[in-house]
Design an enzyme around this catalytic site. Structure first.
Site: not given
Lengths: 284, 78
Positions: A87, A256, A258
């Site tokens: 990002c 994302h 994660e």
């Protein structure tokens, strides 16, 4: 062999804890690296997390790019070290010219926060095996509209540097280099993410107060605003969601991973990136 | 002291979503005949006398504008 991830923290980064949590959850060692540091000594892989480095002032990533740590990041990249920009981290990598192109404002001017289906392309990316599967990852950005000139796009495609494209989950996987920009996979327009619609119906069934906009009308609104049937919710050129450099060690993506590693937030599709690079580091 | 105005705009061919939205809003308000709206940035610099246009151009190329997506124009003001 043990290895360590370094997670760079700029003022305004806000996903560094998510990244460290995910790595920790997966059993890897991760340390924060402050933007004023000059060294990445001891790091075997580096992650630039999401957020709003330097308040996104001037342009996203434009100021972070000149942080003291970025000189070390550039050297690390040149030495072949694996780097992933998520990002805002992707935006920093483009501003630092470690990745080509730039990310501009989303086409519909809306901040986008949702889960998207992604098509994994055949690429040279070290962070992802060239599998023929799709992934579902959350996006959360205002400037994810990937842009580059025609020559750069051709070189990205020709050198297998396009890693991820926004797509429908059942779209044909695989790499089609002769495809013209603007190509839209079948069933792309009007596609409604399954899980999102399920959640909406659950809310409705549960009698939750307030009216949530249905993902169907949301998708239709986007398509209407854009005036085309492109799949990328942000208008990204050629539906590009993630790219890598020629060598494949530097990788940037808007979604994302994660956030979807522990299974709590819907799925575990994010694990693949960290596992792939960990296996690579173990093999060294 | 010298003063510079730096005009930073979307490069030709780069879609300007904010401009396009403002244009359609003008259209909705009944202002006919607006063919294009482009929204950019104005950066005002105040510098020492020895800062010349070449140096300002370098500042634009290195930091203030991103040549991949933006054009810039430098104007010295009196």
């Amino acid at each position: 062999m043990s290895f360590r991830f370094g997670v760079v923290v700029f003022p305004g980064s806000n996903c560094e804890q998510d990244v460290v949590y995910a790595l920790d959850y997966l059993g890897y060692t991760a340390d924060y690296v402050w933007h004023q540091d000059h060294s990445l000594a001891g790091c075997d892989a580096v992650i630039l997390p999401g957020g709003f480095s330097y308040g996104d002032y001037l342009r996203c990533g434009a100021i972070a790019r000149f942080s003291p740590i970025m000189e070390a990041v550039v050297r690390f990249a040149q030495d072949g070290g694996p780097i992933m920009g998520i990002c805002n981290g992707f935006q920093v990598l483009t501003e630092a010219h470690l990745l080509p192109g730039a990310l501009i404002r989303n086409k519909g001017l809306k901040f986008l926060c949702r889960e998207v289906p992604l098509r994994v392309e055949q690429s040279v990316c070290q962070w992802l095996k060239p599998t023929t599967q799709t992934l579902r990852l959350p996006i959360n950005h205002n400037e994810g509209n990937y842009r580059c000139d025609a020559a750069t796009l051709k070189s990205l495609v020709d050198n297998c540097q396009v890693v991820l494209r926004y797509g429908a989950p059942d779209c044909a996987p695989g790499y089609v280099p002769e495809r013209a920009p603007g190509y839209v996979p079948e069933r792309a327009s009007g596609y409604v993410p399954e899980r999102a619609s399920e959640r909406v119906s659950e809310r409705v069934a549960g009698g939750a107060p307030g009216s949530m906009p249905s993902s169907a009308s949301d998708a239709a609104g986007l398509a209407g605003a854009a005036g085309t049937a492109e799949v990328a919710p942000n208008g990204a050129l050629d539906n590009i969601a993630g790219i890598c450099n020629r060598e494949g060690n530097v990788f940037g993506l808007m979604p994302h991973p994660e956030r979807v590693c522990d299974g709590i937030s819907g799925n575990s599709d994010g694990i693949v990136f960290f596992e792939t690079i960990a296996q690579r580091l173990c093999a060294v | 002291m010298r003063k510079y105005n730096l005009y930073i705009t979307a490069k030709k061919g780069i879609f300007d979503p904010a401009g396009a939205t403002a244009q359609s809003a003008l259209d909705n308000l009944g202002f006919a005949g607006v063919n294009s709206v482009k929204i950019g940035k104005l950066i005002e610099l105040e510098t020492a006398d020895e800062v010349n246009t070449d140096m300002v151009e370098t500042m634009c190329k290195k930091l203030l504008a991103n040549p991949i997506i933006e054009d810039f124009r430098i104007e010295e003001v009196q």
